[in-house]
Enzyme design. Structure first.
Site: not given
Ligand code: FAD
Ligand code: NAP
Length: 336
Positions: A162, A236, A332
């Protein structure tokens, strides 16, 4: 270009946070990029795709540029692969459907991820055992300072879990204009990720195909994830942390059930959702914000949450996970 002042960003972020941007413009032609630096008048430029990975914590004092660059071109082909150059404003899921329709494999596990193509290299989107970096051949981006288009090879993108150069050294420095994906003419199926196999069985799939895998992923995602059109969220909120094997073994002594996925000989990935749930946050509601009842990794807006409220809740979660497990969760979402 139609420059607008002091407009609400509520329709442009999946969290549904209502803050204003001091200036806002939509671009649909690469040639418009050169004028944007002047238009920003020295203020920060914020690139907006589908708004599905941002938390608007404060009013945005700068120029928000909504990306609507469109187009898909087959730029190269050999016996085994095709190279598709895709303009950054294309909707990611529509590209997945386009690839499936043409029989091009490699991104079917990433079906139904919201957002634009231009954001896919940004955090190297991933799901169900596949990451965008596996198919990204190169990325073309406009450098605000140099006022020129630069091409980054896959290696130059410095992809990680990520993560990429666009979240780090190039953060706020470039506008990604197109991404070239190298897709497979002869698909290699990836069904190793837990729920996919079960879902394919439940769907009665006898012969594996990229279409069947995408259908399975879509079915799982639809059943598990809150739909931003119904309840505001940005997927998320935190990354899954990676900890040392030693730290994991220490935690195991008092947390026998802790799930784990090895990432190397020395490091282990631990699902952030599990850590958050263990700290009692799953389903927790606090004012207009909260933690989703089915998925502890997703923070939600019950209607009128402010970005600040969501941020404060996320900080409490970070603190409690740190206190109990000694693990520092990393957000994130990009905070504006
Ligand atoms: P935005 O939210 O508009 O932007 C995100 C960041 O990227 C911002 O900082 C923005 O400035 C920057 N950016 C966007 N476009 C450009 C560009 N062209 N050039 C430079 N910078 C740019 N993510 C996953 O990885 N896997 C998942 O499975 C997943 N599932 C999700 C499920 C839900 C329900 C939701 C709401 C989100 C999910 N996400 C997932 C997160 C999100 O969909 C991805 O991060 C997506 O790539 C964001 O795209 P976007 O166009 O909406 O980006
Ligand atoms: P899940 O299947 O319940 O699994 C929980 C976590 O464990 C996931 O985050 C996943 O890590 C990890 N995991 C599960 N099986 C794994 C395996 N075989 N190998 C390695 N790691 C494994 O997860 P979920 O929440 O329903 O999400 C399913 C997939 O969609 C995940 O890949 C997740 O990343 C992705 N997703 C992402 C977002 C987002 O906003 N980023 C939102 C929804 C879903 P990974 O996350 O590393 O895969």
């Amino acid at each position: 270009m139609d420059l607008q002042y002091n407009i609400s960003l509520k329709p442009y972020n999946t969290f549904g946070i209502d803050v204003a941007a001091s200036a806002f413009v939509t671009i649909d032609d690469e040639d418009q990029l050169a004028q944007l630096t002047d238009l920003a008048k020295g203020k920060k430029i914020y690139v907006l795709g589908g708004g599905s990975n941002i938390l608007l914590a404060h009013p945005v004092d700068g120029l928000v540029v909504q990306n609507k660059l469109k187009g898909i071109a087959l730029v190269k082909e050999d016996d085994a692969h095709v190279w598709l150059q895709v303009q950054a404003g294309e909707v990611w899921h529509e590209l997945v459907l386009y690839a499936i329709e043409h029989g091009y494999g490699g991104i079917e596990n990433l079906a139904l991820i919201p957002g634009t193509v231009g954001a896919t290299p940004m955090q190297n989107i991933g799901a169900y055992g596949v990451e965008a970096r596996e198919t990204i051949d190169s990325v073309m981006a406009w450098n605000w300072k140099k006022k020129e288009l630069v091409t980054y090879t896959n290696a130059q993108c410095a992809f990680g879990y990520r993560d990429s150069i666009f979240k780090n050294a190039l953060k706020d420095k470039v506008f990604i204009t197109s991404v070239t994906y190298k897709l497979n003419k002869v698909p290699r199926f990836n069904t190793s990720y837990g729920a996919i196999t079960e879902q394919l069985e439940a769907m009665g799939v006898k012969e594996l195909s990229i279409q069947a895998i995408a259908d399975a992923v879509i079915a799982i995602r639809t059943s598990k994830l809150p739909n931003p059109a119904v309840i505001g969220n940005a997927g998320s909120f935190f990354k899954n942390p990676t900890i040392t094997k030693k730290h994991y073994e220490e935690l195991l002594q008092t947390n026998e059930q802790i799930p784990s996925y090895p990432v190397s000989d020395t490091h282990i990935k631990v699902p952030a959702g599990w850590l958050i749930e263990q700290c009692g946050w799953k389903g927790h509601k606090e004012g207009q914000t909260g933690v989703h009842a089915k998925q502890a990794l997703v923070l939600v807006n019950y209607g009128k949450a402010t970005g600040e409220e969501v941020w404060q809740l996320s900080q409490k979660i970070v603190d409690s996970v740190h206190e109990r497990f000694g693990i520092e969760l990393e957000r994130e979402v990009q905070v504006w």
